[in-house]
Design a protein around this motif. Structure first.
Motif, short mmCIF file in Angstrom:
data_model
loop_
_atom_site.label_atom_id
_atom_site.label_comp_id
_atom_site.label_asym_id
_atom_site.label_seq_id
_atom_site.Cartn_x
_atom_site.Cartn_y
_atom_site.Cartn_z
N UNK A 4 -11.03 7.12 33.06
CA UNK A 4 -12.03 6.21 32.66
C UNK A 4 -11.60 4.08 32.99
N UNK A 5 -10.40 4.32 32.51
CA UNK A 5 -10.40 2.97 32.89
C UNK A 5 -10.41 2.19 34.36
N UNK A 6 -10.38 2.66 35.39
CA UNK A 6 -10.64 2.83 36.79
C UNK A 6 -11.92 2.25 37.25
N UNK A 46 -19.19 3.85 24.41
CA UNK A 46 -19.93 3.21 24.00
C UNK A 46 -20.07 2.22 24.03
N UNK A 47 -20.44 1.38 24.38
CA UNK A 47 -20.61 -0.73 24.35
C UNK A 47 -18.91 -1.09 23.90
N UNK A 48 -18.98 -1.06 23.04
CA UNK A 48 -18.30 -2.04 22.39
C UNK A 48 -16.74 -1.66 22.65
N UNK A 49 -16.97 -0.05 22.50
CA UNK A 49 -16.02 0.76 23.49
C UNK A 49 -14.90 -0.06 24.91
N UNK A 50 -16.22 -0.24 25.26
CA UNK A 50 -15.91 -0.60 26.42
C UNK A 50 -15.31 -1.93 26.69
N UNK A 51 -16.35 -2.97 26.12
CA UNK A 51 -15.92 -4.16 25.55
C UNK A 51 -15.08 -4.17 25.35
N UNK A 52 -14.12 -3.69 24.01
CA UNK A 52 -13.04 -4.11 23.84
C UNK A 52 -11.62 -2.98 25.31
N UNK A 53 -12.20 -2.74 25.21
CA UNK A 53 -10.81 -2.10 26.73
C UNK A 53 -10.51 -2.60 27.92
N UNK A 54 -11.89 -3.58 28.10
CA UNK A 54 -11.62 -4.24 29.45
C UNK A 54 -11.17 -5.37 28.37
N UNK A 55 -11.41 -5.74 27.44
CA UNK A 55 -10.30 -6.92 27.22
C UNK A 55 -9.09 -6.86 27.34
N UNK A 56 -8.54 -6.00 27.02
CA UNK A 56 -7.58 -5.43 26.06
C UNK A 56 -6.47 -5.08 28.33
N UNK A 57 -7.51 -4.71 29.09
CA UNK A 57 -7.11 -3.88 30.32
C UNK A 57 -6.60 -6.29 31.01
#
Length: 178
Positions: A4-6, A46-57
């Protein structure tokens, strides 16, 4: 999780409005919200989770890049354990520049800095480095004396070296007399 990260990194890579501050769409919240929705559909989160995970990555990638630069600058070098996604978000490299450490902050306090502040600083430095150089102001107009002396240059250039030297000597002697 890693798949999912990739997927997330690849999905963001295809949408520069999420990371390229020079684009007009980057500043449009509605466009970014819609883009995050399409990323979430592609990734399955979910969009919020994608956004948070992207910022973290993204932040993790920038920390790893900084550590890599610090290791390269050290004389002893040392073994380099690379982050497993380090090659994937390399599309961000043109948009980030490493910060120079000067002042009383050490690397550990920099890592504790708010990620939004770090991103803002990186973009500000990048924009200042890529800014168009301002044209120089026009030179002031020449005085009458300067124009007269410039008009003599072609004639002086045609003189033989001996006469040219003698003329220069006469001009300097007249200047000294006055």
């Amino acid at each position: 999780m890693s798949a999912k990260n990739e997927k997330l990194i690849i999905a963001v890579c295809a949408r520069p409005e999420l990371y390229d501050t020079k684009l007009v769409m980057y500043r449009d919240r509605a466009v970014r919200k819609k883009t995050w929705c399409s990323v979430s559909e592609e990734v399955g989160l979910p969009p919020d989770q994608c956004r948070k995970r992207w910022k973290s990555l993204r932040d993790l990638y920038m920390r790893e890049k900084r550590k890599e630069l610090q290791r390269r600058n050290r004389p002893e070098g040392g073994p380099c354990k690379r982050w497993k996604y380090s090659a994937v978000p390399s599309f961000l490299d043109p948009f980030f520049s490493p910060r120079e450490m000067n002042g009383n902050m050490d690397a550990s306090s920099e890592d504790n800095m708010n990620p939004h502040v770090r991103l803002f600083e990186a973009f500000r430095r990048r924009d200042s480095l890529q800014a168009e150089p301002q044209p120089l102001p026009p030179p002031p107009p020449l005085s009458e004396t300067e124009l007269f002396l410039k008009s003599l240059i072609p004639m002086i250039d045609r003189l033989p070296p001996m006469r040219k030297g003698a003329l220069k000597l006469k001009i300097h002697s007249k200047e000294a007399d006055s």
